[in-house]
Scaffold this active site. Structure first.
Site, PDB file in Angstrom:
ATOM      1  N   CYS A 130      78.625 -47.628  91.812  1.00 15.39           N
ATOM      2  CA  CYS A 130      77.984 -46.774  90.811  1.00 15.39           C
ATOM      3  C   CYS A 130      77.864 -47.586  89.525  1.00 15.39           C
ATOM      4  CB  CYS A 130      78.851 -45.534  90.585  1.00 15.39           C
ATOM      5  SG  CYS A 130      78.221 -44.439  89.298  1.00 15.39           S
TER       6      CYS A 130
ATOM      7  N   CYS B 214      70.695 -48.149  89.578  1.00 16.99           N
ATOM      8  CA  CYS B 214      71.473 -46.970  89.964  1.00 16.99           C
ATOM      9  C   CYS B 214      71.493 -46.995  91.484  1.00 16.99           C
ATOM     10  CB  CYS B 214      70.797 -45.697  89.469  1.00 16.99           C
ATOM     11  SG  CYS B 214      71.504 -44.189  90.178  1.00 16.99           S
TER      12      CYS B 214
HETATM   13  N1  DGL Z   1      74.774 -43.703  91.528  1.00 16.90           N
HETATM   14  C1  DGL Z   1      75.116 -43.773  90.142  1.00 16.90           C
HETATM   15  C2  DGL Z   1      74.769 -45.123  89.543  1.00 16.90           C
HETATM   16  O1  DGL Z   1      74.681 -46.126  90.212  1.00 16.90           O
HETATM   17  C3  DGL Z   1      74.695 -42.707  89.177  1.00 16.90           C
HETATM   18  C4  DGL Z   1      74.333 -41.352  89.561  1.00 16.90           C
HETATM   19  C5  DGL Z   1      74.742 -40.286  88.544  1.00 16.90           C
HETATM   20  O2  DGL Z   1      74.163 -40.166  87.470  1.00 16.90           O
HETATM   21  O3  DGL Z   1      75.708 -39.597  88.903  1.00 16.90           O
HETATM   22  O4  DGL Z   1      74.608 -45.238  88.355  1.00 16.90           O
END
Ligand code: DGL
Length: 262
Positions: free
Chosen positions: A73, A188
């Site tokens: 993330c 993301c």
């Molecule tokens: N998957 C997450 C990232 O790589 C973010 C998603 C969210 O905003 O929860 O930033």
């Protein structure tokens, strides 16, 4: 004692990283934890979010007994990597926007950064840009709507074309004194899950770059011996009923609940 690789994200985005890990290490045991009760992370304030990330990852490490934690993330990694490394005794691999590989291939020196609102404005991201892409124009696009599109996709709902188009639009806006974007960083982990749809909506061909491969290589470098075999557990902080089917497509079959200590 070796344990599985633990992959952590707010929601289903880490599955794009799980896919890269499985390509590199097809026999390695992996489990997954997500904080779907607090998802999306990109719209949360930094102070409460960093404490939450540490608490959830500690609970996930207790539940999974992994030998390495992959923070799949960008929003969590650009905020809380130091805190996690202090709080945990196992190696922690983070995920940050792939600015460096994008700068290595961009011909027009105009790169798009598609990420959450939090990630596009973090000092960590600014530092990456200054260190690796100081000769490039970076068009930063906060595309939080795409996080929910990816979540819906894993729940079995096709992405909404108009919402996707709207999210991408700032990347293609012509500005007369600069060359067009030719490389887009998917900053993301949710976004690579939408790549076929994003590609279809680009008005001209662009290179889409994510961090999946780099993370997989890093895991191999820093993790102690990886454990072979199946694990397949996935842990959530809220009901995963809508997502169970999606998780199982990525090899995570057995749901569990994360107990956060008070
Ligand atoms: N998957 C997450 C990232 O790589 C973010 C998603 C969210 O905003 O929860 O930033």
């Amino acid at each position: 004692m070796t344990g599985p690789v633990l992959i952590f994200d707010s929601g289903v985005g880490g599955l794009s990283v799980a896919r890269s890990l499985r390509q590199h290490y097809p026999n390695t045991a992996m489990c997954y934890a997500c904080d779907n009760a607090w998802m999306p992370y990109g719209l949360r304030d930094d102070i409460t979010l960093s404490a939450r990330i540490v608490a959830v990852c500690q609970a996930a490490v207790r539940a999974c007994q992994p030998s390495v934690l992959v923070v799949a993330c960008n929003t969590a990694s650009t905020l809380a990597l130091d805190g996690l490394r202090k709080a945990l005794t196992i190696p922690v691999v983070g995920t940050v926007p792939a600015i460096k590989p994008a700068a290595a291939i961009s011909q027009t020196r105009h790169i798009g950064l598609l990420a959450t609102r939090a990630t596009v404005s973090r000092p960590y991201t600014q530092k990456l840009i200054e260190s690796f892409a100081s000769d490039c124009i970076i068009t930063r696009v906060a595309a939080d709507a795409l996080v929910l599109e990816a979540e819906a996709l894993l729940g079995g709902v096709s992405p909404n074309r108009e919402r996707l188009q709207q999210a991408l639009y700032p990347l293609w806006q012509a500005v007369d004194h600069q060359l067009p974007v030719d490389t887009v960083v998917l900053g993301c982990t949710h976004f690579p899950l939408l790549k076929p749809w994003l590609e279809a909506l680009a008005p001209t061909p662009v290179s889409w770059v994510d961090s999946g491969d780099a993370i997989a290589r890093r895991v191999g470098q820093i993790a102690p011996a990886l454990k072979n075999g199946q694990d397949g557990r996935f842990f959530t902080t809220a009901s995963a009923e809508a997502l169970g089917e999606g998780f199982s497509q990525y090899g995570f079959y057995t749901p569990g609940w994360l107990e956060l200590s008070a």
